[in-house]
Write a protein that holds these residues in place. Structure first.
Motif, PDB file in Angstrom:
ATOM      1  N   GLU A  99       0.831  -1.206   0.000  1.00  0.00           N
ATOM      2  CA  GLU A  99       0.000   0.000   0.000  1.00  0.00           C
ATOM      3  C   GLU A  99       0.865   1.257   0.000  1.00  0.00           C
ATOM      4  O   GLU A  99       0.575   2.219  -0.713  1.00  0.00           O
ATOM      5  N   LYS A 100       1.947   1.261   0.779  1.00  0.00           N
ATOM      6  CA  LYS A 100       2.853   2.413   0.808  1.00  0.00           C
ATOM      7  C   LYS A 100       3.483   2.621  -0.559  1.00  0.00           C
ATOM      8  O   LYS A 100       3.591   3.754  -1.043  1.00  0.00           O
ATOM      9  N   ILE A 101       3.915   1.523  -1.173  1.00  0.00           N
ATOM     10  CA  ILE A 101       4.530   1.619  -2.500  1.00  0.00           C
ATOM     11  C   ILE A 101       3.516   2.130  -3.507  1.00  0.00           C
ATOM     12  O   ILE A 101       3.823   3.016  -4.322  1.00  0.00           O
ATOM     13  N   SER A 102       2.301   1.602  -3.442  1.00  0.00           N
ATOM     14  CA  SER A 102       1.253   2.052  -4.360  1.00  0.00           C
ATOM     15  C   SER A 102       0.952   3.523  -4.146  1.00  0.00           C
ATOM     16  O   SER A 102       0.780   4.285  -5.107  1.00  0.00           O
ATOM     17  N   ASN A 103       0.866   3.952  -2.892  1.00  0.00           N
ATOM     18  CA  ASN A 103       0.599   5.360  -2.586  1.00  0.00           C
ATOM     19  C   ASN A 103       1.728   6.255  -3.075  1.00  0.00           C
ATOM     20  O   ASN A 103       1.494   7.320  -3.636  1.00  0.00           O
ATOM     21  N   SER A 104       2.972   5.815  -2.885  1.00  0.00           N
ATOM     22  CA  SER A 104       4.101   6.645  -3.315  1.00  0.00           C
ATOM     23  C   SER A 104       4.167   6.693  -4.834  1.00  0.00           C
ATOM     24  O   SER A 104       4.494   7.740  -5.412  1.00  0.00           O
ATOM     25  N   GLN A 105       3.815   5.620  -5.509  1.00  0.00           N
ATOM     26  CA  GLN A 105       3.790   5.650  -6.969  1.00  0.00           C
ATOM     27  C   GLN A 105       2.639   6.513  -7.455  1.00  0.00           C
ATOM     28  O   GLN A 105       2.765   7.217  -8.456  1.00  0.00           O
ATOM     29  N   GLY A 106       1.530   6.500  -6.761  1.00  0.00           N
ATOM     30  CA  GLY A 106       0.389   7.326  -7.113  1.00  0.00           C
ATOM     31  C   GLY A 106       0.729   8.805  -6.978  1.00  0.00           C
ATOM     32  O   GLY A 106       0.326   9.630  -7.783  1.00  0.00           O
ATOM     33  N   ARG A 107       1.489   9.188  -5.984  1.00  0.00           N
ATOM     34  CA  ARG A 107       1.900  10.580  -5.764  1.00  0.00           C
ATOM     35  C   ARG A 107       2.842  11.038  -6.879  1.00  0.00           C
ATOM     36  O   ARG A 107       2.809  12.171  -7.309  1.00  0.00           O
ATOM     37  N   ARG A 108       3.681  10.134  -7.326  1.00  0.00           N
ATOM     38  CA  ARG A 108       4.607  10.479  -8.399  1.00  0.00           C
ATOM     39  C   ARG A 108       3.853  10.721  -9.698  1.00  0.00           C
ATOM     40  O   ARG A 108       4.189  11.589 -10.470  1.00  0.00           O
ATOM     41  N   LYS A 109       2.817   9.901  -9.940  1.00  0.00           N
ATOM     42  CA  LYS A 109       2.061  10.038 -11.178  1.00  0.00           C
ATOM     43  C   LYS A 109       1.245  11.321 -11.174  1.00  0.00           C
ATOM     44  O   LYS A 109       1.065  11.940 -12.201  1.00  0.00           O
ATOM     45  N   ARG A 110       0.746  11.737 -10.053  1.00  0.00           N
ATOM     46  CA  ARG A 110      -0.100  12.943  -9.985  1.00  0.00           C
ATOM     47  C   ARG A 110       0.620  14.191 -10.461  1.00  0.00           C
ATOM     48  O   ARG A 110       0.066  14.963 -11.217  1.00  0.00           O
ATOM     49  N   PRO A 111       1.870  14.400 -10.046  1.00  0.00           N
ATOM     50  CA  PRO A 111       2.542  15.593 -10.589  1.00  0.00           C
ATOM     51  C   PRO A 111       2.656  15.511 -12.104  1.00  0.00           C
ATOM     52  O   PRO A 111       2.519  16.503 -12.794  1.00  0.00           O
ATOM     53  N   MET A 112       2.847  14.311 -12.638  1.00  0.00           N
ATOM     54  CA  MET A 112       2.921  14.201 -14.087  1.00  0.00           C
ATOM     55  C   MET A 112       1.569  14.522 -14.691  1.00  0.00           C
ATOM     56  O   MET A 112       1.463  15.200 -15.688  1.00  0.00           O
ATOM     57  N   ASP A 113       0.519  14.015 -14.083  1.00  0.00           N
ATOM     58  CA  ASP A 113      -0.825  14.280 -14.578  1.00  0.00           C
ATOM     59  C   ASP A 113      -1.109  15.775 -14.520  1.00  0.00           C
ATOM     60  O   ASP A 113      -1.665  16.338 -15.447  1.00  0.00           O
ATOM     61  N   SER A 114      -0.722  16.399 -13.411  1.00  0.00           N
ATOM     62  CA  SER A 114      -0.987  17.841 -13.299  1.00  0.00           C
ATOM     63  C   SER A 114      -0.150  18.617 -14.304  1.00  0.00           C
ATOM     64  O   SER A 114      -0.592  19.617 -14.848  1.00  0.00           O
ATOM     65  N   GLY A 115       1.042  18.122 -14.598  1.00  0.00           N
ATOM     66  CA  GLY A 115       1.864  18.761 -15.611  1.00  0.00           C
ATOM     67  C   GLY A 115       1.239  18.604 -16.985  1.00  0.00           C
ATOM     68  O   GLY A 115       1.280  19.497 -17.810  1.00  0.00           O
ATOM     69  N   MET A 116       0.635  17.480 -17.223  1.00  0.00           N
ATOM     70  CA  MET A 116      -0.008  17.241 -18.503  1.00  0.00           C
ATOM     71  C   MET A 116      -1.235  18.117 -18.619  1.00  0.00           C
ATOM     72  O   MET A 116      -1.557  18.608 -19.689  1.00  0.00           O
ATOM     73  N   LEU A 117      -1.877  18.329 -17.498  1.00  0.00           N
ATOM     74  CA  LEU A 117      -3.062  19.191 -17.529  1.00  0.00           C
ATOM     75  C   LEU A 117      -2.663  20.611 -17.901  1.00  0.00           C
ATOM     76  O   LEU A 117      -3.352  21.288 -18.653  1.00  0.00           O
ATOM     77  N   LYS A 118      -1.552  21.036 -17.349  1.00  0.00           N
ATOM     78  CA  LYS A 118      -1.101  22.395 -17.638  1.00  0.00           C
ATOM     79  C   LYS A 118      -0.759  22.537 -19.104  1.00  0.00           C
ATOM     80  O   LYS A 118      -1.027  23.534 -19.725  1.00  0.00           O
ATOM     81  N   GLU A 119      -0.140  21.499 -19.653  1.00  0.00           N
ATOM     82  CA  GLU A 119       0.256  21.583 -21.043  1.00  0.00           C
ATOM     83  C   GLU A 119      -0.959  21.506 -21.954  1.00  0.00           C
ATOM     84  O   GLU A 119      -1.046  22.220 -22.936  1.00  0.00           O
ATOM     85  N   GLY A 120      -1.888  20.615 -21.610  1.00  0.00           N
ATOM     86  CA  GLY A 120      -3.044  20.435 -22.485  1.00  0.00           C
ATOM     87  C   GLY A 120      -4.043  21.571 -22.331  1.00  0.00           C
ATOM     88  O   GLY A 120      -4.807  21.846 -23.240  1.00  0.00           O
ATOM     89  N   GLY A 121      -4.042  22.238 -21.213  1.00  0.00           N
ATOM     90  CA  GLY A 121      -4.939  23.341 -21.000  1.00  0.00           C
ATOM     91  C   GLY A 121      -6.319  22.920 -20.564  1.00  0.00           C
ATOM     92  O   GLY A 121      -7.123  23.751 -20.220  1.00  0.00           O
ATOM     93  N   GLU A 122      -6.632  21.650 -20.606  1.00  0.00           N
ATOM     94  CA  GLU A 122      -7.961  21.182 -20.175  1.00  0.00           C
ATOM     95  C   GLU A 122      -7.797  20.342 -18.943  1.00  0.00           C
ATOM     96  O   GLU A 122      -6.777  19.694 -18.724  1.00  0.00           O
ATOM     97  N   LYS A 123      -8.848  20.346 -18.225  1.00  0.00           N
ATOM     98  CA  LYS A 123      -8.851  19.451 -17.057  1.00  0.00           C
ATOM     99  C   LYS A 123      -9.589  18.184 -17.453  1.00  0.00           C
ATOM    100  O   LYS A 123     -10.711  18.250 -17.885  1.00  0.00           O
ATOM    101  N   HIS A 124      -8.897  17.083 -17.328  1.00  0.00           N
ATOM    102  CA  HIS A 124      -9.523  15.771 -17.537  1.00  0.00           C
ATOM    103  C   HIS A 124      -9.678  15.119 -16.173  1.00  0.00           C
ATOM    104  O   HIS A 124      -8.744  15.129 -15.398  1.00  0.00           O
ATOM    105  N   SER A 125     -10.817  14.581 -15.927  1.00  0.00           N
ATOM    106  CA  SER A 125     -10.989  13.908 -14.638  1.00  0.00           C
ATOM    107  C   SER A 125     -10.417  12.503 -14.784  1.00  0.00           C
ATOM    108  O   SER A 125     -10.773  11.785 -15.707  1.00  0.00           O
ATOM    109  N   SER A 126      -9.533  12.191 -13.908  1.00  0.00           N
ATOM    110  CA  SER A 126      -8.936  10.863 -13.994  1.00  0.00           C
ATOM    111  C   SER A 126      -9.683   9.920 -13.084  1.00  0.00           C
ATOM    112  O   SER A 126     -10.215  10.297 -12.065  1.00  0.00           O
ATOM    113  N   GLY A 127      -9.686   8.653 -13.453  1.00  0.00           N
ATOM    114  CA  GLY A 127     -10.411   7.641 -12.687  1.00  0.00           C
ATOM    115  C   GLY A 127      -9.708   7.257 -11.419  1.00  0.00           C
ATOM    116  O   GLY A 127     -10.223   6.534 -10.617  1.00  0.00           O
ATOM    117  N   MET A 128      -8.508   7.752 -11.185  1.00  0.00           N
ATOM    118  CA  MET A 128      -7.774   7.353  -9.998  1.00  0.00           C
ATOM    119  C   MET A 128      -7.973   8.262  -8.898  1.00  0.00           C
ATOM    120  O   MET A 128      -8.159   9.193  -8.534  1.00  0.00           O
TER     121      MET A 128
END
Length: 128
Positions: A99-128
């Motif tokens: 669970e800790k590993i999954s949570n830490s991997q999830g935190r790493r992915k979120r900054p990437m997702d937020s970075g992608m949101l900034k680049e794309g200009g749209e907010k996509h709701s993610s299922g996670m």
């Protein structure tokens, strides 16, 4: 007359004595004959009982061995509760680490997702 009476009494006593001697002389052989007769009649049945008893003894020894083996298995199972508790604890630790590993991997992915949101200009709701 006394002579005849005396002879009769002597004859009776000697006949009884002879008969007693005959019975005493033949009694052991009659007893042995009866004993032999009894043995001949009862021996086959006794032999059959003996073989039956030996067979039952072998079967019971096998059953006793099986029961003793089962009892020792049950005792070893009760003694293994310590090991099961240890395994349970290790599994809980592994689940927590996962669970800790999954949570830490999830935190790493979120900054990437937020970075992608900034680049794309749209907010996509993610299922996670």
């Amino acid at each position: 007359m006394e002579d005849q009476e005396m002879q009769l009494k002597v004859r009776r006593v000697s006949d009884k004595f002879t008969e007693s001697m005959y019975v005493l002389a033949n009694e052991p052989s009659v007893a042995l004959y009866r004993l032999q007769e009894h043995v001949r009649r009862s021996l086959p049945e006794l032999v059959q009982h003996k073989t039956d008893m030996q067979s039952w003894e072998e079967q019971s020894q096998g059953a006793i061995y099986s029961v003793e083996y089962a009892c020792s298995a049950v005792k070893s199972m009760t003694n293994s509760s310590l090991y099961f508790k240890s395994i349970d604890g290790l599994l809980r630790q592994a689940i927590n680490m996962k669970e800790k590993i999954s949570n830490s991997q999830g935190r790493r992915k979120r900054p990437m997702d937020s970075g992608m949101l900034k680049e794309g200009g749209e907010k996509h709701s993610s299922g996670m």
